[in-house]
Motif scaffolding. Structure first.
Motif, PDB file in Angstrom:
ATOM      1  N   GLU A 229       0.886  -5.181   8.430  1.00  0.00           N
ATOM      2  CA  GLU A 229      -0.490  -5.217   8.992  1.00  0.00           C
ATOM      3  C   GLU A 229      -0.954  -3.806   8.586  1.00  0.00           C
ATOM      4  O   GLU A 229      -0.284  -2.893   8.452  1.00  0.00           O
ATOM      5  N   GLY A 230      -2.433  -3.802   8.374  1.00  0.00           N
ATOM      6  CA  GLY A 230      -2.895  -2.650   7.992  1.00  0.00           C
ATOM      7  C   GLY A 230      -4.365  -2.763   7.747  1.00  0.00           C
ATOM      8  O   GLY A 230      -4.975  -3.650   8.484  1.00  0.00           O
ATOM      9  N   ILE A 231      -4.920  -1.763   7.495  1.00  0.00           N
ATOM     10  CA  ILE A 231      -6.616  -1.858   6.936  1.00  0.00           C
ATOM     11  C   ILE A 231      -6.811  -2.049   5.498  1.00  0.00           C
ATOM     12  O   ILE A 231      -6.400  -1.187   4.648  1.00  0.00           O
ATOM     13  N   CYS A 232      -7.642  -2.996   5.254  1.00  0.00           N
ATOM     14  CA  CYS A 232      -7.915  -3.471   3.718  1.00  0.00           C
ATOM     15  C   CYS A 232      -8.841  -2.420   3.377  1.00  0.00           C
ATOM     16  O   CYS A 232     -10.126  -2.435   3.938  1.00  0.00           O
ATOM     17  N   ARG A 245      -1.772   1.787   5.894  1.00  0.00           N
ATOM     18  CA  ARG A 245      -0.792   1.519   6.908  1.00  0.00           C
ATOM     19  C   ARG A 245      -0.446   2.957   7.556  1.00  0.00           C
ATOM     20  O   ARG A 245       0.193   3.736   6.745  1.00  0.00           O
ATOM     21  N   ASP A 246      -0.872   3.144   8.781  1.00  0.00           N
ATOM     22  CA  ASP A 246      -0.418   4.137   9.530  1.00  0.00           C
ATOM     23  C   ASP A 246      -0.724   5.507   8.706  1.00  0.00           C
ATOM     24  O   ASP A 246      -0.086   6.660   8.605  1.00  0.00           O
ATOM     25  N   ARG A 251       0.052   0.319  -2.225  1.00  0.00           N
ATOM     26  CA  ARG A 251      -0.663  -0.418  -3.356  1.00  0.00           C
ATOM     27  C   ARG A 251      -0.032  -1.640  -3.393  1.00  0.00           C
ATOM     28  O   ARG A 251       1.185  -1.583  -3.573  1.00  0.00           O
ATOM     29  N   VAL A 252      -0.594  -2.945  -3.132  1.00  0.00           N
ATOM     30  CA  VAL A 252      -0.046  -4.055  -3.240  1.00  0.00           C
ATOM     31  C   VAL A 252      -0.219  -4.849  -4.354  1.00  0.00           C
ATOM     32  O   VAL A 252      -1.700  -5.185  -4.787  1.00  0.00           O
ATOM     33  N   LEU A 253       0.648  -5.125  -5.170  1.00  0.00           N
ATOM     34  CA  LEU A 253       0.250  -6.032  -6.519  1.00  0.00           C
ATOM     35  C   LEU A 253       0.175  -7.604  -6.132  1.00  0.00           C
ATOM     36  O   LEU A 253       0.514  -8.118  -5.004  1.00  0.00           O
ATOM     37  N   GLY A 254      -0.532  -8.197  -7.250  1.00  0.00           N
ATOM     38  CA  GLY A 254      -0.417  -9.822  -6.830  1.00  0.00           C
ATOM     39  C   GLY A 254       0.853 -10.439  -6.918  1.00  0.00           C
ATOM     40  O   GLY A 254       1.601  -9.774  -7.080  1.00  0.00           O
ATOM     41  N   GLY A 255       0.961 -11.668  -6.644  1.00  0.00           N
ATOM     42  CA  GLY A 255       2.052 -12.457  -6.332  1.00  0.00           C
ATOM     43  C   GLY A 255       1.927 -13.470  -5.457  1.00  0.00           C
ATOM     44  O   GLY A 255       0.947 -13.919  -4.845  1.00  0.00           O
TER      45      GLY A 255
END
Length: 263
Positions: A229-232, A245-246, A251-255
């Motif tokens: 969970e986090g803020i987009c 997050r906190d 950084r989130v890659l596709g998949g």
């Protein structure tokens, strides 16, 4: 080819106008998956700009193995083959395609269209459509099969969906005629994909962000390893999701990732 499909393709060429020579469209009454068929044609040497459009799709694929079933007259389902020059960076391609779709719908007068990372089209908080990119390598060149599914009308009464769904008919668009919408989408895709090949996603990041459905909202990220969970915080210049997050930016890659509003 039936009289009906021949007539619809003639209308499509007329509405595409000066960009019509860039596309070679094939319209099918029914098809299991437009993308699967076009991947086969790409492997056999089909040219860039080839389009497979189906009035009814019975075994379409969405992300994470979800099905996308198109109803004749209520949905627009097509796949576009686009061959990129050697060395083209394809990071952010699905976001660029989503932007092209949103801009085309806006030019048709649609209001409330938004984009959800990495490949959903939303209308007033409900899913309007989606994009699925599949790549095929041939020597130094990369062929991209771009699948697009769009609801022209709301789901039928009693239809089972895993999330709220909208139809273009609720957007204020001037037309929900499949030919008119497809012509607008193809013209927009040609323009955006040319720009993407020349300048990458970074050149259109701000335009994507301006339509971002979940900007600065609390979200839940789900993938095969669990949940986070986090803020987009939007996307970077390569189209990767930035999740705070906190107080730390991740950084989130596709998949195989699903992004949802926190309950």
């Amino acid at each position: 080819m039936s009289d009906r499909t021949d007539h619809e393709l003639s209308r499509l060429r007329a509405q595409l106008g000066p960009v019509a020579p860039r596309f070679d469209a094939d319209l099918l009454e029914s098809c299991p998956s437009t993308s699967s068929l076009l991947l086969e044609r790409a492997a056999a040497g089909a040219p860039s700009g080839s389009v497979v459009w189906a009035l009814e799709q019975t075994a379409g694929r969405g992300r994470r193995g979800r099905a996308w079933v198109a109803r004749s007259g209520a949905s627009l389902t097509f796949s576009l083959l686009w061959r990129f020059a050697p060395g083209t960076r394809l990071a952010g391609l699905s976001l660029a395609v989503g932007l092209a779709v949103a801009q085309a719908l806006e030019r048709l007068g649609a209001q409330g269209v938004a984009l959800k990372w990495p490949n959903d089209i939303w209308l007033d908080g409900r899913k309007l459509g989606g994009v699925l990119i599949e790549l095929q390598q041939s020597g130094a060149r990369t062929a991209s099969v771009i699948g697009v599914g769009l609801n022209l009308l709301p789901p039928a009464d009693g239809a089972v969906t895993d999330q709220p769904v909208a139809g273009l008919s609720a957007s204020g668009a001037r037309s929900t005629d499949a030919v008119t919408v497809l012509a607008a989408l193809l013209a927009s895709l040609a323009d955006v994909l040319d720009h993407f090949e020349a300048h990458g996603f970074a050149a259109m990041r701000d335009a994507w962000q301006a339509r971002h459905a979940l900007q600065d909202q609390a979200v839940r990220l789900i993938d095969d390893s669990g949940e986070a969970e986090g803020i987009c915080r939007g996307v970077d210049e390569d189209g990767a999701l930035m999740l705070e997050r906190d107080g730390v930016m991740v950084r989130v890659l596709g998949g195989d990732v699903s992004l949802r509003r926190q309950a």
